[in-house]
Design a protein around this motif. Sequence first.
Motif, short mmCIF file in Angstrom:
data_model
loop_
_atom_site.label_atom_id
_atom_site.label_comp_id
_atom_site.label_asym_id
_atom_site.label_seq_id
_atom_site.Cartn_x
_atom_site.Cartn_y
_atom_site.Cartn_z
N ASN A 93 60.11 -96.17 -7.65
CA ASN A 93 60.17 -95.25 -8.22
C ASN A 93 59.23 -94.79 -9.59
OD1 ASN A 93 60.05 -94.03 -5.81
ND2 ASN A 93 62.20 -93.44 -5.87
N ASP A 94 60.13 -96.10 -9.99
CA ASP A 94 60.26 -96.45 -11.33
C ASP A 94 59.37 -97.23 -12.35
OD1 ASP A 94 62.51 -95.23 -11.82
OD2 ASP A 94 63.66 -97.52 -11.63
N TYR A 95 58.34 -97.91 -11.48
CA TYR A 95 56.83 -98.37 -11.97
C TYR A 95 55.59 -98.19 -11.31
CZ TYR A 95 56.31 -101.47 -7.13
OH TYR A 95 56.52 -101.74 -6.34
N PHE A 96 55.81 -97.57 -10.01
CA PHE A 96 54.44 -97.04 -9.26
C PHE A 96 53.46 -95.85 -9.94
CE2 PHE A 96 51.59 -95.00 -5.92
CZ PHE A 96 50.82 -96.29 -6.10
N PRO A 97 54.41 -94.90 -10.69
CA PRO A 97 53.74 -93.86 -11.42
C PRO A 97 52.54 -94.90 -12.30
CG PRO A 97 56.11 -92.90 -10.55
CD PRO A 97 56.04 -94.89 -10.27
N ILE A 98 53.94 -95.33 -13.53
CA ILE A 98 52.86 -96.04 -14.50
C ILE A 98 51.49 -96.59 -14.00
CG2 ILE A 98 53.60 -97.28 -16.99
CD1 ILE A 98 56.49 -96.47 -16.42
N PHE A 99 52.04 -97.71 -13.46
CA PHE A 99 50.84 -98.30 -12.68
C PHE A 99 50.08 -97.73 -12.07
CE2 PHE A 99 48.42 -100.34 -8.94
CZ PHE A 99 48.67 -101.65 -9.97
N TYR A 100 50.55 -96.55 -11.05
CA TYR A 100 49.01 -96.13 -10.79
C TYR A 100 48.70 -95.35 -11.72
CZ TYR A 100 46.71 -92.30 -7.24
OH TYR A 100 45.86 -91.83 -7.00
N SER A 101 49.01 -94.59 -12.49
CA SER A 101 48.22 -94.01 -14.09
C SER A 101 47.47 -94.68 -14.79
CB SER A 101 49.78 -93.05 -14.95
OG SER A 101 50.24 -92.08 -13.93
N GLY A 102 48.27 -95.99 -15.23
CA GLY A 102 47.38 -96.95 -15.76
C GLY A 102 45.66 -97.20 -15.41
N MET A 103 45.83 -97.20 -13.26
CA MET A 103 44.64 -97.88 -12.86
C MET A 103 43.75 -96.91 -13.21
SD MET A 103 44.71 -100.64 -11.61
CE MET A 103 43.95 -101.03 -10.75
N SER A 104 44.17 -95.49 -12.96
CA SER A 104 43.89 -93.85 -12.63
C SER A 104 42.27 -93.89 -14.16
CB SER A 104 44.25 -93.36 -12.68
OG SER A 104 44.88 -93.65 -11.44
N PHE A 105 43.93 -94.62 -15.54
CA PHE A 105 42.95 -94.63 -16.67
C PHE A 105 41.50 -95.43 -17.37
CE2 PHE A 105 45.84 -91.23 -17.42
CZ PHE A 105 46.20 -90.99 -19.11
N MET A 106 41.50 -95.82 -16.68
CA MET A 106 41.16 -97.30 -16.43
C MET A 106 39.55 -96.86 -16.62
SD MET A 106 42.73 -100.95 -16.30
CE MET A 106 41.49 -102.03 -15.17
N TRP A 107 39.42 -96.66 -15.21
CA TRP A 107 38.26 -96.17 -14.54
C TRP A 107 37.75 -94.65 -14.81
CZ3 TRP A 107 37.60 -91.47 -11.70
CH2 TRP A 107 38.39 -90.53 -10.96
N ILE A 108 39.22 -94.00 -15.25
CA ILE A 108 37.93 -92.87 -16.30
C ILE A 108 37.30 -93.04 -17.34
CG2 ILE A 108 39.58 -90.80 -17.43
CD1 ILE A 108 41.35 -90.21 -14.94
N ALA A 109 37.36 -93.77 -17.91
CA ALA A 109 36.48 -93.86 -18.85
C ALA A 109 35.72 -94.32 -19.03
CB ALA A 109 37.95 -94.84 -19.88
N PHE A 110 34.83 -94.53 -17.55
CA PHE A 110 33.53 -95.32 -17.14
C PHE A 110 32.82 -93.64 -16.91
CE2 PHE A 110 35.35 -99.31 -17.43
CZ PHE A 110 34.91 -99.65 -18.27
N LEU A 111 33.91 -92.60 -16.21
CA LEU A 111 32.98 -91.45 -15.56
C LEU A 111 32.16 -90.85 -16.89
CD1 LEU A 111 36.04 -89.38 -13.85
CD2 LEU A 111 34.17 -90.82 -13.20
N PRO A 112 31.19 -89.77 -16.65
CA PRO A 112 30.27 -90.00 -17.64
C PRO A 112 30.26 -88.79 -18.53
CG PRO A 112 29.68 -89.08 -15.15
CD PRO A 112 30.93 -90.08 -15.40
N SER A 113 30.15 -88.27 -19.71
CA SER A 113 30.93 -87.41 -20.57
C SER A 113 30.47 -86.52 -20.33
CB SER A 113 29.93 -87.57 -21.93
OG SER A 113 28.44 -87.76 -22.12
N GLY A 114 31.12 -84.97 -21.03
CA GLY A 114 31.14 -83.48 -20.32
C GLY A 114 29.56 -83.22 -20.98
N LYS A 115 28.61 -83.82 -21.40
CA LYS A 115 27.67 -83.06 -22.22
C LYS A 115 27.06 -83.25 -21.10
CE LYS A 115 28.88 -86.30 -26.06
NZ LYS A 115 28.33 -86.75 -27.12
N THR A 116 26.75 -83.85 -20.33
CA THR A 116 25.86 -83.60 -18.64
C THR A 116 26.71 -82.47 -18.05
OG1 THR A 116 26.60 -85.98 -17.36
CG2 THR A 116 24.72 -85.89 -19.32
N CYS A 117 25.83 -81.99 -16.63
CA CYS A 117 25.93 -80.83 -15.54
C CYS A 117 25.39 -80.96 -14.83
CB CYS A 117 26.06 -79.45 -16.52
SG CYS A 117 26.36 -78.41 -15.07
N CYS A 118 25.87 -81.86 -13.57
CA CYS A 118 25.50 -81.26 -12.18
C CYS A 118 25.92 -80.98 -11.44
CB CYS A 118 26.08 -83.55 -12.24
SG CYS A 118 24.57 -83.49 -10.29
#
Length: 70
Positions: free
Chosen positions: A33-58
Motif C-alpha cells: 500500500n505504500d509503493y504501489f500508488p506511487i508506482f501506478y501514478s508514475g506509470m499513468s503520468f508517463m502515458w498521459i504526457a503523450f495524449l493529444p492536447s486540448g486544442k483539438t476536439c473530437c
Amino acid sequence: MKKLNKAQRLIFLLGIIGTLVGLYGKFNGWEHNDYFPIFYSGMSFMWIAFLPSGKTCCNWFKKRTKSVEA
C-alpha cells in the motif's frame, strides 16, 4: 515520436520519478500500500504526457442534425 512541449516534458519527468520511487520501494521492502500508488501514478503520468492536447476536439457521440429545407 513527436516533440513534447514544456508541460508535457514536466509531466513525463514526474512520471519517471514516480515510477522509480515506486520500484525503489518495491525492492526495499515497503508495504504494498505504500509503493504501489506511487508506482501506478508514475506509470499513468508517463502515458498521459503523450495524449493529444486540448486544442483539438473530437466528439464521436455528438448528434448530427440534418438541415431541413422548406
